[in-house]
Design a protein around this motif. Structure first.
Motif, PDB file in Angstrom:
ATOM      1  N   LEU A 139      18.105   7.309  -7.555  1.00 42.35           N
ATOM      2  CA  LEU A 139      17.721   8.649  -7.115  1.00 42.35           C
ATOM      3  C   LEU A 139      18.799   9.274  -6.258  1.00 42.35           C
ATOM      4  N   LYS A 140      19.046  10.532  -6.501  1.00 39.30           N
ATOM      5  CA  LYS A 140      20.015  11.306  -5.723  1.00 39.30           C
ATOM      6  C   LYS A 140      19.274  12.203  -4.735  1.00 39.30           C
ATOM      7  N   GLU A 141      20.037  12.881  -3.927  1.00 43.13           N
ATOM      8  CA  GLU A 141      19.491  13.740  -2.879  1.00 43.13           C
ATOM      9  C   GLU A 141      18.545  14.803  -3.446  1.00 43.13           C
ATOM     10  N   GLY A 142      17.454  15.023  -2.718  1.00 42.03           N
ATOM     11  CA  GLY A 142      16.463  16.019  -3.097  1.00 42.03           C
ATOM     12  C   GLY A 142      15.310  15.466  -3.920  1.00 42.03           C
TER      13      GLY A 142
ATOM     14  N   PRO B 148       0.845  -1.197   0.000  1.00 44.18           N
ATOM     15  CA  PRO B 148       0.000   0.000   0.000  1.00 44.18           C
ATOM     16  C   PRO B 148       0.882   1.249   0.000  1.00 44.18           C
ATOM     17  N   SER B 149       0.456   2.275  -0.717  1.00 45.68           N
ATOM     18  CA  SER B 149       1.233   3.518  -0.813  1.00 45.68           C
ATOM     19  C   SER B 149       0.951   4.384   0.400  1.00 45.68           C
ATOM     20  N   GLN B 150       1.716   4.153   1.451  1.00 42.47           N
ATOM     21  CA  GLN B 150       1.434   4.786   2.738  1.00 42.47           C
ATOM     22  C   GLN B 150       2.178   6.084   2.993  1.00 42.47           C
ATOM     23  N   ALA B 151       3.157   6.439   2.138  1.00 42.08           N
ATOM     24  CA  ALA B 151       3.900   7.680   2.378  1.00 42.08           C
ATOM     25  C   ALA B 151       4.603   8.133   1.109  1.00 42.08           C
ATOM     26  N   LEU B 152       4.836   9.431   1.050  1.00 40.38           N
ATOM     27  CA  LEU B 152       5.679  10.049   0.035  1.00 40.38           C
ATOM     28  C   LEU B 152       7.036  10.267   0.697  1.00 40.38           C
ATOM     29  N   TYR B 153       8.116  10.009  -0.034  1.00 41.40           N
ATOM     30  CA  TYR B 153       9.465  10.132   0.505  1.00 41.40           C
ATOM     31  C   TYR B 153      10.244  11.176  -0.281  1.00 41.40           C
ATOM     32  N   ILE B 154      11.109  11.892   0.431  1.00 37.10           N
ATOM     33  CA  ILE B 154      12.055  12.802  -0.219  1.00 37.10           C
ATOM     34  C   ILE B 154      13.425  12.446   0.317  1.00 37.10           C
ATOM     35  N   LEU B 155      14.347  12.203  -0.590  1.00 31.98           N
ATOM     36  CA  LEU B 155      15.691  11.761  -0.231  1.00 31.98           C
ATOM     37  C   LEU B 155      16.535  12.964   0.183  1.00 31.98           C
ATOM     38  N   GLU B 156      16.894  13.020   1.459  1.00 34.12           N
ATOM     39  CA  GLU B 156      17.742  14.108   1.961  1.00 34.12           C
ATOM     40  C   GLU B 156      19.223  13.771   1.791  1.00 34.12           C
ATOM     41  N   LYS B 157      19.577  12.524   2.085  1.00 36.31           N
ATOM     42  CA  LYS B 157      20.983  12.126   2.037  1.00 36.31           C
ATOM     43  C   LYS B 157      21.056  10.685   1.559  1.00 36.31           C
ATOM     44  N   GLY B 158      22.036  10.409   0.700  1.00 35.95           N
ATOM     45  CA  GLY B 158      22.238   9.041   0.229  1.00 35.95           C
ATOM     46  C   GLY B 158      21.683   8.820  -1.163  1.00 35.95           C
ATOM     47  N   GLU B 159      21.415   7.555  -1.459  1.00 41.65           N
ATOM     48  CA  GLU B 159      20.918   7.169  -2.775  1.00 41.65           C
ATOM     49  C   GLU B 159      19.938   6.010  -2.607  1.00 41.65           C
ATOM     50  N   VAL B 160      18.875   6.041  -3.394  1.00 47.29           N
ATOM     51  CA  VAL B 160      17.859   4.990  -3.395  1.00 47.29           C
ATOM     52  C   VAL B 160      17.651   4.550  -4.832  1.00 47.29           C
ATOM     53  N   THR B 161      17.566   3.236  -5.041  1.00 48.57           N
ATOM     54  CA  THR B 161      17.245   2.732  -6.375  1.00 48.57           C
ATOM     55  C   THR B 161      15.782   2.335  -6.419  1.00 48.57           C
ATOM     56  N   LEU B 162      15.149   2.632  -7.545  1.00 47.34           N
ATOM     57  CA  LEU B 162      13.794   2.174  -7.804  1.00 47.34           C
ATOM     58  C   LEU B 162      13.928   1.002  -8.755  1.00 47.34           C
TER      59      LEU B 162
ATOM     60  N   VAL C  88      17.619   1.161  -0.548  1.00 43.62           N
ATOM     61  CA  VAL C  88      18.748   2.053  -0.266  1.00 43.62           C
ATOM     62  C   VAL C  88      20.019   1.438  -0.842  1.00 43.62           C
ATOM     63  N   SER C  89      20.798   2.247  -1.574  1.00 46.74           N
ATOM     64  CA  SER C  89      22.004   1.720  -2.229  1.00 46.74           C
ATOM     65  C   SER C  89      23.301   2.326  -1.703  1.00 46.74           C
ATOM     66  N   THR C  90      23.222   3.200  -0.711  1.00 46.29           N
ATOM     67  CA  THR C  90      24.424   3.759  -0.082  1.00 46.29           C
ATOM     68  C   THR C  90      24.485   3.272   1.365  1.00 46.29           C
ATOM     69  N   GLU C  91      25.611   3.533   2.032  1.00 45.03           N
ATOM     70  CA  GLU C  91      25.772   3.068   3.415  1.00 45.03           C
ATOM     71  C   GLU C  91      24.594   3.466   4.289  1.00 45.03           C
ATOM     72  N   GLU C  92      24.104   4.683   4.078  1.00 46.35           N
ATOM     73  CA  GLU C  92      22.905   5.113   4.776  1.00 46.35           C
ATOM     74  C   GLU C  92      22.162   6.119   3.912  1.00 46.35           C
ATOM     75  N   ALA C  93      20.903   6.269   4.204  1.00 45.44           N
ATOM     76  CA  ALA C  93      20.076   7.267   3.540  1.00 45.44           C
ATOM     77  C   ALA C  93      19.159   7.874   4.584  1.00 45.44           C
ATOM     78  N   ILE C  94      18.960   9.168   4.454  1.00 44.15           N
ATOM     79  CA  ILE C  94      18.014   9.857   5.317  1.00 44.15           C
ATOM     80  C   ILE C  94      16.872  10.328   4.440  1.00 44.15           C
ATOM     81  N   LEU C  95      15.665   9.917   4.826  1.00 43.04           N
ATOM     82  CA  LEU C  95      14.477  10.233   4.047  1.00 43.04           C
ATOM     83  C   LEU C  95      13.517  11.077   4.867  1.00 43.04           C
ATOM     84  N   TRP C  96      12.900  12.033   4.201  1.00 48.60           N
ATOM     85  CA  TRP C  96      11.770  12.733   4.777  1.00 48.60           C
ATOM     86  C   TRP C  96      10.548  11.905   4.413  1.00 48.60           C
ATOM     87  N   VAL C  97       9.726  11.604   5.393  1.00 50.40           N
ATOM     88  CA  VAL C  97       8.555  10.756   5.193  1.00 50.40           C
ATOM     89  C   VAL C  97       7.304  11.596   5.452  1.00 50.40           C
ATOM     90  N   ILE C  98       6.404  11.609   4.469  1.00 49.90           N
ATOM     91  CA  ILE C  98       5.131  12.326   4.620  1.00 49.90           C
ATOM     92  C   ILE C  98       4.020  11.294   4.444  1.00 49.90           C
TER      93      ILE C  98
END
Length: 171
Positions: A86-89, A58-72, A109-119
């Protein structure tokens, strides 16, 4: 003209507006409109190879990548194939702006860590319910995003003609 009754925002809020306002879907919102999202936003730290969400969740949140990298990724015959890194921002999980939707890809998440804003989805939908102007601006941005994505899909199909049946997409 100076308005002494206009709300003033703290330096912390202004920094949050700066980050949020650069993210697709929020770019056309005023500070007052962005402020409606701040109580709902929380940050979450993820580690390498941690799954943010799976396809069909279920699509429970929108995310914005603050730090790190995420692959879709999409799963093809039991393996994950990366669609984009995806890169930061960058925001993702955009279909959480729609009621009762499911994820169409897996986010990892594809980097050592990622910080995400969760809405959370419920907060977005509540804001939309109470402010149609915000909803209209964000839905226009979402429609533009989906239009660009469709153009990229069709362009990619033209460049690799014969590798898959595009007609299956509309069945």
């Amino acid at each position: 003209m100076f308005n002494p009754f206009k709300k003033k925002f703290s330096p912390s809020e202004l920094n949050q507006f700066d980050f949020l306002g650069k993210a697709r879907f929020f770019q056309d919102l005023s500070f007052d409109e962005l402020a409606r999202f701040l109580p709902a936003i929380h940050q979450r730290k993820y580690e390498r190879d941690e799954v943010v969400f799976f396809r069909n969740d279920p699509s429970q949140a929108l995310y914005i990548l603050e730090k790190g990298e995420v692959t879709l990724n999409i799963d093809v015959r039991g393996n994950f194939e990366t669609i984009i890194k995806l890169k930061e921002g960058r925001p993702f999980g955009e279909n959480s702006m729609l009621a009762d939707s499911k994820r169409i890809y897996t986010a990892i998440v594809s980097t050592e860590e990622a910080i995400l804003w969760v809405i959370p989805n419920y907060a977005i939908l509540e804001i939309f319910k109470n402010n149609q102007k915000i909803e209209a601006k964000m839905m226009t941005a979402l429609a533009d995003f989906y239009n660009e994505t469709n153009q990229q899909l069709f362009s990619s199909y033209r460049n690799s003609y014969g590798f898959f049946n595009l007609g299956q997409m509309f069945e």
